[in-house]
Design a protein around this motif. Structure first.
Motif, short mmCIF file in Angstrom:
data_model
loop_
_atom_site.label_atom_id
_atom_site.label_comp_id
_atom_site.label_asym_id
_atom_site.label_seq_id
_atom_site.Cartn_x
_atom_site.Cartn_y
_atom_site.Cartn_z
N GLY A 155 -32.78 -23.01 7.84
CA GLY A 155 -33.35 -22.54 9.09
C GLY A 155 -32.87 -21.18 9.53
O GLY A 155 -33.02 -20.80 10.68
N SER A 156 -32.29 -20.40 8.63
CA SER A 156 -31.82 -19.06 8.97
C SER A 156 -32.75 -17.99 8.42
O SER A 156 -33.31 -18.15 7.33
CB SER A 156 -30.41 -18.83 8.41
N ALA A 157 -32.88 -16.91 9.17
CA ALA A 157 -33.67 -15.77 8.71
C ALA A 157 -32.87 -14.97 7.69
O ALA A 157 -31.64 -15.05 7.66
CB ALA A 157 -34.03 -14.89 9.91
N CYS A 158 -33.56 -14.18 6.88
CA CYS A 158 -32.85 -13.32 5.93
C CYS A 158 -32.03 -12.28 6.71
O CYS A 158 -32.29 -12.00 7.88
CB CYS A 158 -33.83 -12.66 4.97
N PHE A 159 -31.05 -11.71 6.02
CA PHE A 159 -30.16 -10.77 6.68
C PHE A 159 -30.90 -9.56 7.25
O PHE A 159 -30.57 -9.08 8.33
CB PHE A 159 -29.05 -10.32 5.73
N LEU A 160 -31.92 -9.07 6.54
CA LEU A 160 -32.67 -7.92 7.04
C LEU A 160 -33.31 -8.23 8.39
O LEU A 160 -33.28 -7.40 9.31
CB LEU A 160 -33.75 -7.50 6.03
N GLN A 161 -33.89 -9.44 8.52
CA GLN A 161 -34.51 -9.82 9.79
C GLN A 161 -33.46 -10.00 10.88
O GLN A 161 -33.63 -9.53 12.00
CB GLN A 161 -35.32 -11.11 9.63
N LEU A 162 -32.37 -10.71 10.56
CA LEU A 162 -31.33 -10.93 11.57
C LEU A 162 -30.75 -9.61 12.06
O LEU A 162 -30.58 -9.40 13.26
CB LEU A 162 -30.21 -11.81 11.00
N ALA A 163 -30.45 -8.71 11.13
CA ALA A 163 -29.89 -7.41 11.53
C ALA A 163 -30.86 -6.65 12.42
O ALA A 163 -30.45 -6.05 13.42
CB ALA A 163 -29.53 -6.60 10.29
N THR A 164 -32.14 -6.67 12.07
CA THR A 164 -33.15 -5.98 12.87
C THR A 164 -33.22 -6.55 14.28
O THR A 164 -33.24 -5.81 15.27
CB THR A 164 -34.53 -6.08 12.17
N THR A 165 -33.27 -7.87 14.38
CA THR A 165 -33.36 -8.52 15.69
C THR A 165 -32.09 -8.34 16.49
O THR A 165 -32.13 -7.97 17.68
CB THR A 165 -33.69 -10.02 15.52
#
Length: 190
Positions: A134-144
């Motif tokens: 249920g976790s987003a990829c690191f690129l998405q998390l960093a962006t958000t």
């Protein structure tokens, strides 16, 4: 946009959040959610040790078993119990049962833009863009997380370093088509 009564559902972890109080309804004081988490479910970032630098969280268990790690201590919370996680305290949580649904009320104060982060994560779950935990990829998390600073950071890594990394990754991720916010359009629920 999240409003009082809005319901978002994450099919990966069988998480359903109903917004009881929102940023708008509390003038930014807090977000209050009626949460239902399926057996063994762990929220999109809840199972990872993390911290909220300026936000306090409160969990009030109505049924089921909430496993909570706060600092270096962990324990189970059951119906009628509540736990408060002070701002800046590393923690993690999940439904402790592999067979029982967990019902609890969740509050985070101040509200800041927490609704937008949750809406983004649940929207990504509806699109199949989260991993099996249920976790987003690191690129998405960093962006958000770069777009919404001081909401959530991983525990054990200096916040200053994370802010710098999130900024650098967010620039590259934007070029790759990642957006900090995703509007929830999902359906379903528990």
């Amino acid at each position: 946009m999240i409003r009082q009564g809005s319901v978002i559902y994450n099919p990966i972890n069988q998480e359903q959040f109903t917004f009881l109080q929102t940023h708008a309804s509390t003038d930014g004081a807090l977000v209050q959610i009626a949460a239902v988490v399926g057996p063994g479910g762990e929220t999109a970032c809840g199972a990872l040790r993390h911290q909220h630098p300026v936000q306090e969280e409160r969990f009030i268990v109505h049924s089921g078993s909430l496993w909570m790690e706060i600092g270096r201590k962990s324990r189970l919370y059951h119906a009628g119990e509540q736990v408060v996680v002070p701002a800046g305290t590393p923690h993690a949580w999940r439904n402790a049962s592999k067979s029982e649904v967990l019902h609890f009320t969740y509050e985070i104060a101040p509200a800041m833009q927490w609704e937008r982060i949750l809406e983004t994560l649940w929207s990504l779950s509806q699109k199949g863009a989260l991993n099996r935990k249920g976790s987003a990829c690191f690129l998405q998390l960093a962006t958000t997380l770069h777009h919404y600073p001081d909401h959530c950071y991983m525990a054990g890594i200096p916040v200053v370093l994370q802010k710098w990394v999130f900024k650098m990754v967010a620039v590259a991720a934007k070029w790759m088509g990642y957006r900090p916010f995703h509007k929830y359009r999902g359906v379903g629920g528990i």
